[in-house]
Design a protein around this motif. Sequence first.
Motif, PDB file in Angstrom:
ATOM      1  N   GLY C  56       1.439  -1.062   0.018  1.00  6.21           N
ATOM      2  CA  GLY C  56      -0.176  -0.070  -0.138  1.00  6.21           C
ATOM      3  C   GLY C  56       0.850   0.999   0.172  1.00  6.21           C
ATOM      4  O   GLY C  56       1.047   2.388  -0.716  1.00  6.21           O
ATOM      5  N   LEU C  58       4.070   1.919  -1.126  1.00  3.69           N
ATOM      6  CA  LEU C  58       4.834   1.753  -2.120  1.00  3.69           C
ATOM      7  C   LEU C  58       3.498   2.142  -2.871  1.00  3.69           C
ATOM      8  O   LEU C  58       4.614   2.985  -4.051  1.00  3.69           O
ATOM      9  CB  LEU C  58       5.472   0.267  -2.834  1.00  3.69           C
ATOM     10  CG  LEU C  58       5.691   0.360  -4.557  1.00  3.69           C
ATOM     11  CD1 LEU C  58       6.678   0.742  -3.941  1.00  3.69           C
ATOM     12  CD2 LEU C  58       5.954  -1.205  -4.627  1.00  3.69           C
ATOM     13  N   LEU C  59       2.590   2.207  -3.147  1.00  6.89           N
ATOM     14  CA  LEU C  59       1.893   2.585  -4.536  1.00  6.89           C
ATOM     15  C   LEU C  59       0.995   3.753  -4.717  1.00  6.89           C
ATOM     16  O   LEU C  59       1.309   4.531  -4.988  1.00  6.89           O
ATOM     17  CB  LEU C  59       0.043   1.643  -4.494  1.00  6.89           C
ATOM     18  CG  LEU C  59       0.225   0.241  -4.688  1.00  6.89           C
ATOM     19  CD1 LEU C  59      -1.367  -0.086  -5.246  1.00  6.89           C
ATOM     20  CD2 LEU C  59       0.960   0.647  -6.502  1.00  6.89           C
ATOM     21  N   TRP C  60       0.554   4.032  -2.934  1.00  5.28           N
ATOM     22  CA  TRP C  60       0.637   5.332  -2.136  1.00  5.28           C
ATOM     23  C   TRP C  60       1.663   6.575  -2.776  1.00  5.28           C
ATOM     24  O   TRP C  60       1.534   7.616  -3.725  1.00  5.28           O
ATOM     25  CB  TRP C  60       0.520   5.296  -1.623  1.00  5.28           C
ATOM     26  CG  TRP C  60      -0.090   6.859  -0.841  1.00  5.28           C
ATOM     27  CD1 TRP C  60      -1.606   7.607  -0.594  1.00  5.28           C
ATOM     28  CD2 TRP C  60       0.609   7.972  -0.192  1.00  5.28           C
ATOM     29  NE1 TRP C  60      -1.040   9.160   0.263  1.00  5.28           N
ATOM     30  CE2 TRP C  60      -0.241   9.612  -0.220  1.00  5.28           C
ATOM     31  CE3 TRP C  60       1.570   8.250   0.412  1.00  5.28           C
ATOM     32  CZ2 TRP C  60       0.364  10.222   0.476  1.00  5.28           C
ATOM     33  CZ3 TRP C  60       2.551   9.199   0.765  1.00  5.28           C
ATOM     34  CH2 TRP C  60       1.473  10.454   0.562  1.00  5.28           C
ATOM     35  N   THR C  61       2.590   5.903  -2.518  1.00  2.99           N
ATOM     36  CA  THR C  61       4.352   6.842  -3.042  1.00  2.99           C
ATOM     37  C   THR C  61       4.314   6.843  -4.128  1.00  2.99           C
ATOM     38  O   THR C  61       4.668   8.101  -5.032  1.00  2.99           O
ATOM     39  CB  THR C  61       5.871   6.258  -2.221  1.00  2.99           C
ATOM     40  OG1 THR C  61       5.169   5.346  -1.474  1.00  2.99           O
ATOM     41  CG2 THR C  61       6.666   6.398  -2.120  1.00  2.99           C
ATOM     42  N   VAL C  62       4.208   6.179  -5.155  1.00  4.46           N
ATOM     43  CA  VAL C  62       4.513   5.911  -6.833  1.00  4.46           C
ATOM     44  C   VAL C  62       3.672   7.095  -7.522  1.00  4.46           C
ATOM     45  O   VAL C  62       3.584   7.455  -8.004  1.00  4.46           O
ATOM     46  CB  VAL C  62       4.024   4.713  -7.627  1.00  4.46           C
ATOM     47  CG1 VAL C  62       4.261   4.593  -8.682  1.00  4.46           C
ATOM     48  CG2 VAL C  62       5.905   3.989  -6.547  1.00  4.46           C
TER      49      VAL C  62
END
Lengths: 205, 654, 393, 120
Positions: C56, C58-62
Amino acid sequence: MSAATEVTESQEHVPTGMHPKKLMMWLFLASDCMFFGTLISTHLIYRKIYPDVGPDPRSIFDIELTTGSSFILLMSSLFMALAVSAIHKGELKSFRRNTVLVMIFGLLFLSGQVYEFYDFAVNKDFKLTTGTFGSSFYLMTGTHGVHVALGILWLGSLFAYSYTKHFKAETHAMDVEVAGLYWHFVDIVWIVIFTAVYLLEYVSF
Amino acid sequence: MSTATSTAPLGAEKADENRSLIGLRRPDHTTGLADWLTTVDHKKIAIMYAIFSLAFLVIGGIEALIIRAQLAVAENQLITAEVYNQLFTMHGTTMVFLAVMPLSAAFFNYLVPLQIGARDVAFPRLNSFSLWTFVAGAIILNISWLFQAANLLGWFNPIDGRSDIVPAVGWFGYAPYTDTAYSGIGTDFWILGLQVLGIGSLAAAFNFIVTIFNMRAPGMLMMRLPVFTWMTLITSFLIIFAFPPLTVALGELMFDRYFGTSFFRVEGGGQPILWQHLFWIFGHPEVYILILPAMGIISEILPVFSRKPLFGYSLIIFSGAVIGFLGFAVWSHHMFTTGLGTVGTAAFSLLTMAIAVPTGVKIFNWIGTLWGGKIRFDVPMIYGLGFIWMFMMGGFSGIMHSSAPADSQQHDTYFVVAHFHYVLIGGSILALLAGLYFWFPKVTGRMWQGKLGHWSAIVIVIGLNWTFFPMHYLGMAGMPRRTHTYLEGTGWQALNFAVTIGAFILAVGILMFLIDMLRTYRKGVPAGNDPWNARTLEWSIPSPPPVHNFDRTPVVKARDAFWLHKFGTVDQKIGSVDPGAHGVHMPSKSWMPLLTSSGFLVFGIAMAMKSAGVPLMGYLAITGLSITLIGIYLWALEGPGGYHLHPEGEHRPH
Amino acid sequence: MPLRLSIISLTLVLSGCALDGRQSFMDPRGEVAWLQYDLFMLTVYVTFGIFIAVGGTLLWTVWRYRERVDDDPNEHPPQSHGNPLVEFVLIAISIGLLVIIAIPTVSAIVYTHGMPDEPDSLLGSYYHGDMSDGAEEEVLTIYAYGWQWWFSFEYPQLGIVTGNELAIPKGKVVRFELRSKDVIHSFWVPKLAGKVDMIPGRNNWMWLRGDEAGYFFGQCAEYCGESHAYMQFRVEVMEDDDFAEWVEQQRQTPPPPQEESWQDFVVLAARAPEKLVDEPAVRGAALFYGRGACIQCHAIKGTPAAGLLGPDLTTVASRKSIAAGWMEHHNDDFTINPERQYENFYRWIRESEKIKPGNLMYHVSGGMRDINLSDQDCHDLAAFMMTLRPDSL
Amino acid sequence: MSAIASADPAAQETFLREERKRYFTFMNLAFLMTALTGIELVLIYLPFPSQTIIYFTLIFLSLIKFVGVIFWFMHLLWDKAFLTIVFLFGMVIASGTIAALLLLFSEGYVDPAMGIYEAD
């Protein structure tokens, strides 16, 4: 004249201050520790789990001969150290004399091993195919013997090369030193084998 | 383009110096086949590594597709059990030793000297030797297919009981199945191929360690090295400590097969379990040899496309070293079902869990690198993000395996197959493809156009998940690996069919990648020196780099040297060392590495033929070793060689 | 994007595959398998939690830090190099999560590596027939041998031998001694317990307890050669009474088809074959002991057949599959279907090399490869095989 | 470290003096190791009551010889510490592996039914 090495020259800046050939040789020796470590552990494992299988080592080993061999190899190491010292001092004659002595002692060691193998195989019926003991014993000591033989070949080549006009003490001191490192390593492997494989068999708990 | 246009050896008047003791002259071909065969240029060697390994990636992939086609439906008769076993053995061996390892080696070769500001590796001829030894080993392994074809045509018949010509023992060849009683000359090809590949890998690893320690440009301190170079260093250390046990194990196996010893032969008292220990003492570090370079590549790409330094540089390096070191202490987790005893099982179980910590650290740091950056989604970055995600999932199933009692259910099922394909394709291969895209403009000077690269990344990630995610369920449903077919009653058909479709999607993705690479190579637009606004030294020189790499040896002032050169303060700019009047010294080409390696090729094939009962092959094997020995002597007598280049003008990083 | 893919494949998978298949370890029916299942699910929960948290993030960061179209390409984000406190906290959390897995793992290792102390499981407490001296005070011990490519099972305490199918009492601890006769095999009944390898030259063992009566599927899980996929076996978990009855059945010996004793029959078949009753089963028996040379390798208790290299055939027709579980002939309720059984026997004898390539029965010197059996011979042998079952079945 | 590359005559002089001193170091070391080898041979024939002591003494003596060769003959004492680290790293991994293997293998697992070689 060390095989397999060519340094890109004129690298004025060597950050570690270590000659690449010497670093290379030490890396090789570290790697060879794993090599002989595996061979020795194979032998020790089989001696551990099959202590009574195969011939009794005490009845076949000729420990006086092996001690003599160890002594010979230690002496060859001394001459090797002296040969390296001589080439560093630029004393070509002393280098040649000591190198010849190393080779002679190396050959003596090898003939001791050949005699030992012959004696085991012919007189004591202990062969390569004599179970796990024979397999691991011969492969391990044989591999060590091959290392000695290659060392003699290497030193012999350096010895012969030292008579050509290309050989200069200054430029080839490192080649001799690297060959010397190899030779000493073969000696310490034998120190380990002599204790772990031969002497400890005589200790009974 | 480089101002140093001349790649021919300057100063033909020095030709005499280039003659060896016995009058041999070092070759100086600048074009054609001879140039490639004799080159000692790390960049050309790297390109050959890459081409060979991509070829083997395709071959291994085709093998995998046949395997998947066979498993698509229950009780399929597409190929026989024997061929299936040969295919999965060769698939595993090819992918590990002939695809991923040499592709990593291609990156080592190309990038390490460039990243540390060196002219070449420490031992250029040894580098060439590593390449050709790898090729020799690859030929020994794969020529077994030709012998099998010859056997089918009736031209070649091994002695009775050795008619199993292509290796079929699995990539870890568990004894005693590898003994002559159970397997044919395929095993000999396998032993000798791996033995030769091991020599090549060891030589390359020694070379890279010396290069990284000794050839660094002034100011390139160890803690300023790019992370990829650090991972190369750790990987090389893993190779030098992990390959000797394999060499010994293969040697012992060879003695069992050729000289009647009993290392792993039960009739003589041997313990087959010993093979498993020796193999995995090599095999587990080998897993990290496959993944650490990939981690290095990702650690280079993420900062560039986030425009931010790597988060926790020292911790990433430290965790890499810890992973490498622990890699030698967990080998028995491949053997949880062999009855290690309570203490052994518990110890290896806990140590294996411990590895999750440094691995987790790396993933945290990669996310930390992205955090707060400006993320640009170009092709290398899409592959890179795919890597993090897929590698993380592979890591999770790894944690599941570390619990030994749970592993005793998963062991040797498709659950394991799913796990290691997630870390090997989702990990290693995605990162290597990311690296290929990232550095392709540097290597060729061309930049791709269009969206094929983007789509290839997306299709590969879809295909990867489609293929390997269902395999977890197949494993849970009890499907053992290495079975060439299964009964209808098992209920595995639907998933297997889906997996086969996924495998073909993955293959399409790889094909798109290859087409894009080829298209870019032929029709790409000029890329310029620094298309990504990157951070490390290799981007400061022209694309493709000139033969001597740097016109002037750079003087490095900080980590991320080129980035700070561009955007940092004045005293962070890269300096340079004047090469002086004699110019840049370059190593000469040589035939001897090729000659020395060809001896191994002769030896390997002759030994396998000896096992097949072909007469006189023992002598041919000795001839092979003699060729190697002669090669070494001629090599040593070749003389120092070398020539000087005078890059004209002031070519500095700008 | 990858998350969506995972969800798609997850749905695909869940619709396509039920995890209660016959070899699924997600459907445990025995003590050890339950333990392993619980441990597995623990690792699933822990890693799924990490997956949500890290994935989560990682996705948010990207998403959050993506480059936007209106961003200035020359503007650089803050050049942060790391944060030791964050690292330390994350490492501590990782170690904490691993400890959650490590503790039950170690306790499960200790538990499965020792024999549980259960008085109910002593053989004397539930079985009252003949057994070897002292066996009353031991748990049932079965020697399982792996061969290329089949299993044999010996019950030394009860004096019975069987091949590829075995029975154990329900709710009782059973000890398996695992041995191999050639290469490495692995003994695995997913619903009862995880696998333990059978390694030549090495004594391995395991225990398991079947907690539910039923017919369970096992398979060799270590690659062992050409026909590895065909190497399966079956475990029947039975109530105590059924088990006792099964043991009695296994001890029975088949009567000779003709004459007083098997010895006389064999002599008659060899010397005066014309005096044999002209029935398929009798002709098959004559072939079995005569020209077929089956007794080189196979044993039938109480008869001159005492071969050791192949499965014991004394009660082969009572088994629900042949060819190491590859050829099945049971109905859905696990009763034998005689027509399919006959068909399987016939096909196996007729074309064993096609069904299980590389098998010893075909390749051994003097085996099926060297003996020219006619189609009729195969039918006869199959008919004889059909007679090898205890009367009561 | 080839000190003769040094052009400085003073450094050269120091180097040569060092080398001459080393000659005697090497000699003494060789005598010591010869003596140790002799002692080892005698030790195994001694009817010493505690064989455990002999066992560890033998290992200890070989360790002395080992250290003697690598630090003096192989110049590790005078060379860069990094070389010692590299080599000892290999030694540590190798000896750790040997120890772990020896602990993992025990007689208890051996299947006596399989054909173990019998001495004839």
